[in-house]
Write a protein that holds these residues in place. Structure first.
Motif, PDB file in Angstrom:
ATOM      1  N   UNK A 102      38.242  42.016  41.355  1.00 38.34           N
ATOM      2  CA  UNK A 102      39.511  41.450  40.876  1.00 38.34           C
ATOM      3  C   UNK A 102      39.323  39.985  40.496  1.00 38.34           C
ATOM      4  N   UNK A 103      38.694  39.192  41.388  1.00 39.02           N
ATOM      5  CA  UNK A 103      38.496  37.767  41.124  1.00 39.02           C
ATOM      6  C   UNK A 103      37.670  37.517  39.871  1.00 39.02           C
ATOM      7  N   UNK A 104      36.608  38.326  39.687  1.00 35.57           N
ATOM      8  CA  UNK A 104      35.731  38.148  38.524  1.00 35.57           C
ATOM      9  C   UNK A 104      36.469  38.439  37.216  1.00 35.57           C
ATOM     10  N   UNK A 105      37.188  39.567  37.175  1.00 31.64           N
ATOM     11  CA  UNK A 105      37.775  39.988  35.889  1.00 31.64           C
ATOM     12  C   UNK A 105      39.078  39.273  35.568  1.00 31.64           C
ATOM     13  N   UNK A 106      39.756  38.722  36.568  1.00 27.07           N
ATOM     14  CA  UNK A 106      40.948  37.937  36.264  1.00 27.07           C
ATOM     15  C   UNK A 106      40.546  36.599  35.649  1.00 27.07           C
ATOM     16  N   UNK A 107      39.319  36.130  35.988  1.00 30.41           N
ATOM     17  CA  UNK A 107      38.832  34.853  35.442  1.00 30.41           C
ATOM     18  C   UNK A 107      38.067  35.011  34.124  1.00 30.41           C
ATOM     19  N   UNK A 108      37.623  36.216  33.814  1.00 27.29           N
ATOM     20  CA  UNK A 108      36.736  36.402  32.654  1.00 27.29           C
ATOM     21  C   UNK A 108      37.310  35.877  31.334  1.00 27.29           C
ATOM     22  N   UNK A 109      38.614  36.075  31.031  1.00 26.55           N
ATOM     23  CA  UNK A 109      39.137  35.542  29.762  1.00 26.55           C
ATOM     24  C   UNK A 109      39.055  34.019  29.667  1.00 26.55           C
ATOM     25  N   UNK A 110      38.926  33.319  30.818  1.00 24.34           N
ATOM     26  CA  UNK A 110      38.848  31.856  30.797  1.00 24.34           C
ATOM     27  C   UNK A 110      37.408  31.354  30.741  1.00 24.34           C
ATOM     28  N   UNK A 111      36.441  32.253  30.879  1.00 24.42           N
ATOM     29  CA  UNK A 111      35.031  31.858  30.871  1.00 24.42           C
ATOM     30  C   UNK A 111      34.247  32.742  29.894  1.00 24.42           C
ATOM     31  N   UNK A 115      30.796  32.647  35.112  1.00 25.14           N
ATOM     32  CA  UNK A 115      31.857  32.253  36.035  1.00 25.14           C
ATOM     33  C   UNK A 115      31.225  31.762  37.334  1.00 25.14           C
ATOM     34  N   UNK A 116      31.576  30.557  37.810  1.00 21.46           N
ATOM     35  CA  UNK A 116      31.007  30.064  39.083  1.00 21.46           C
ATOM     36  C   UNK A 116      31.362  30.983  40.250  1.00 21.46           C
ATOM     37  N   UNK A 117      30.393  31.221  41.121  1.00 19.79           N
ATOM     38  CA  UNK A 117      30.621  32.112  42.270  1.00 19.79           C
ATOM     39  C   UNK A 117      31.740  31.606  43.171  1.00 19.79           C
ATOM     40  N   UNK A 147      34.360  29.851  42.331  1.00 22.91           N
ATOM     41  CA  UNK A 147      35.654  30.109  41.691  1.00 22.91           C
ATOM     42  C   UNK A 147      36.077  31.560  41.897  1.00 22.91           C
ATOM     43  N   UNK A 148      35.105  32.478  41.763  1.00 21.95           N
ATOM     44  CA  UNK A 148      35.401  33.906  41.974  1.00 21.95           C
ATOM     45  C   UNK A 148      35.893  34.140  43.395  1.00 21.95           C
ATOM     46  N   UNK A 149      35.195  33.538  44.360  1.00 23.67           N
ATOM     47  CA  UNK A 149      35.558  33.771  45.760  1.00 23.67           C
ATOM     48  C   UNK A 149      36.903  33.146  46.114  1.00 23.67           C
ATOM     49  N   UNK A 150      37.207  31.990  45.529  1.00 20.70           N
ATOM     50  CA  UNK A 150      38.498  31.351  45.804  1.00 20.70           C
ATOM     51  C   UNK A 150      39.655  32.178  45.234  1.00 20.70           C
ATOM     52  N   UNK A 151      39.489  32.659  43.997  1.00 17.13           N
ATOM     53  CA  UNK A 151      40.536  33.499  43.398  1.00 17.13           C
ATOM     54  C   UNK A 151      40.645  34.823  44.160  1.00 17.13           C
ATOM     55  N   UNK A 152      39.489  35.344  44.600  1.00 14.93           N
ATOM     56  CA  UNK A 152      39.485  36.563  45.410  1.00 14.93           C
ATOM     57  C   UNK A 152      40.278  36.359  46.694  1.00 14.93           C
ATOM     58  N   UNK A 153      40.068  35.212  47.347  1.00 17.54           N
ATOM     59  CA  UNK A 153      40.798  34.909  48.591  1.00 17.54           C
ATOM     60  C   UNK A 153      42.301  34.847  48.330  1.00 17.54           C
TER      61      UNK A 153
END
Length: 503
Positions: free
Chosen positions: A148-157, A162-164, A166-172
């Protein structure tokens, strides 16, 4: 703390716990008034539509959109891969029908746990919930949440990695949102699950419809000589079935909330059958659609099959695919937390977990402690653990206990023949499905003995834990007083009381 049979001793002693009042608030400490009848319980809010959304919403995750290659890799041909996708859907339907029978004759929430408890007693049931709480569910939640965290950020990167962090923070943030949602309202959690399931089905239709149009145009060259490909090894076909059964996993989640299902004798079998037909058709047709545009070799090389497919047929619309994948992952997170929290709630009610976990919020009527107990473990694993290794360690445990549950159905047919069974499956169905599950357990021993062995050892830690926390009744008085004080303090902080059904 005295609990009902079959468990005679529990993890904490029976304190003089606070009860809810008629106005939905906690009394002052020392208040001894009994609760009003039916005041604080988990209400029956799961309708047929909500039941379907729980099953479909938890089965369909990111895999079918990103990397549905496990089956193709191990079968070696397009035709055989489609046969295995279909066969795994039918086998999963058989398993789901077995759970439909169990859910209509044992009308308790808790899924695998409660069925193993009823058939084989408290020790194997405790081991099941022990492994689920400490390893399987936190790591599985963290893995789907990372997607979820990776693909919600993908349109912005789009142009960079994508920095790891950032993925983990959005995942949290995503995990926190799911926990809060399930803590605040059963109804809203179910409504959002329906919406997210609708989004998943729309995403699948966005792939299937262009694929059908391609077939109408005559784009069938990838289906020529469909059963010709690389030679399949002896282990290839069983491993393909293993991948397929994993892709369909999730059909059992409605049984975790049986006590909250309206008219369970009718709605559980109906929801299971409708959901499995939709998912099987969706999976098979999605793979057919992929092969109208992408060759088998390209599918195996693609990092995100749905994106590759969309880029070729839909141009810039392919940018929407990551959003749909993220919504799909969020739906799986929400559905699994909603369901699995009820397993912990029931395990606590049976005396296998601390009593606070079987308490309910006085106003929201949600099993708040059972929901949030996963939160700290999941967040810790997210930032510190090798999640995929943990899942590999315990992948065999899932099929071992599911197989044991279905064996329990056969055992109960003979042990308790007079048990009311509003829905009953032919005996060959549980026999075939339990054999399939146990075969996959044996397969995992041969294909990955080290990880399976480690998982087996982790599972066995539940045995001494059972005797230490459940059976041992000579705990020091200071420990009992301390646990009672902690329970009462948590009650006040969380505003929870024992269910009226337990009082």
């Amino acid at each position: 703390m005295s609990r009902k049979a079959p468990v005679t001793v529990s993890t904490v002693s029976n304190g003089d716990y606070l009860q809810g009042e008629a106005n939905g608030v906690l009394p002052q400490i020392g208040h001894k008034e009994p609760p009003s009848k039916g005041q604080v319980v988990l209400k029956k809010k799961v309708t047929l539509l909500r039941g379907i959304s729980i099953i479909i919403g938890t089965i369909i995750g990111a895999g079918i959109f990103i990397s549905p290659k496990g089956i193709l890799q191990n079968t070696g041909s397009v035709g055989m891969s489609l046969v295995v996708w279909t066969a795994c859907g039918i086998l999963s339907l058989f398993g789901a029908l077995c759970y439909a029978e169990l859910g209509t004759c044992i009308k308790k929430s808790g899924g695998h746990y409660i069925y193993i408890l009823e058939a084989f007693g408290p020790l194997p049931a405790f081991v099941r919930v022990w492994v689920e709480l400490l390893v399987i569910r936190p790591s599985a939640t963290a893995v789907i949440s990372l997607a979820f965290g990776r693909y919600i950020l993908e349109p912005f990167f789009i142009q960079c990695e994508i920095p790891d962090l950032a993925i983990k923070l959005v995942t949290a943030v995503g995990i926190t949102a799911v926990m809060v949602l399930n803590s605040l309202s059963v109804s809203w959690s179910a409504r959002i699950q329906i919406f997210l399931t609708f989004c998943k089905l729309v995403a699948i239709l966005i792939i299937i419809v262009p694929g059908v149009i391609q077939l109408i145009k005559g784009e069938t060259h990838h289906f020529k000589d469909a059963f010709i490909g690389k030679d399949v090894s002896i282990m290839g076909l069983p491993l393909a079935f293993y991948s397929g059964m994993y892709a369909y996993a999730g059909w059992f989640y409605l049984n975790f909330v049986t006590e909250e299902v309206k008219n369970p004798e009718k709605n559980i079998p109906l929801a299971i059958c409708i959901s499995m037909v939709i998912v099987t058709l969706g999976y098979v047709l999605t793979n057919v659609a992929y092969f109208t545009t992408i060759s088998a070799e390209e599918l195996l090389m693609s990092k995100a099959v749905a994106v590759t497919f969309a880029e070729r047929l839909m141009g810039t619309f392919s940018l929407a695919v990551p959003i749909f994948v993220a919504l799909s992952c969020f739906g799986s997170m929400n559905g699994s937390i909603f369901a699995v929290s009820r397993m912990f709630y029931v395990a606590s009610r049976e005396g296998h977990l601390p009593e606070i976990i079987s308490m309910i919020h006085v106003r929201k009527h949600t099993p708040l402690p059972a929901v949030i107990i996963l939160y700290p473990i999941t967040i810790i694993m997210l930032f510190t653990s090798d999640l995929y290794s943990l899942l590999n360690f315990l992948s065999f445990a899932r099929w071992l206990f599911i197989g044991l549950t279905v064996v329990g159905l056969i055992y109960l047919r003979y042990k308790r023949p007079d048990m009311p069974r509003p829905f009953k499956v032919p005996l060959f169905i549980p026999a075939l499905f339990s054999f399939t599950c146990l075969f996959m357990v044996v397969l995992s021993l041969f294909s990955d003995p080290i990880n399976t062995g480690i998982g087996f050892v982790i599972t066995l830690t539940g045995v001494p834990a059972y005797y230490l926390f459940v059976i041992w009744d000579k705990k020091p008085k200071w420990f009992r007083r301390f646990s009672d004080k902690v329970t009462r303090t948590l009650q006040i902080i969380l505003e929870v009381v024992p269910s009226e059904e337990q009082s």
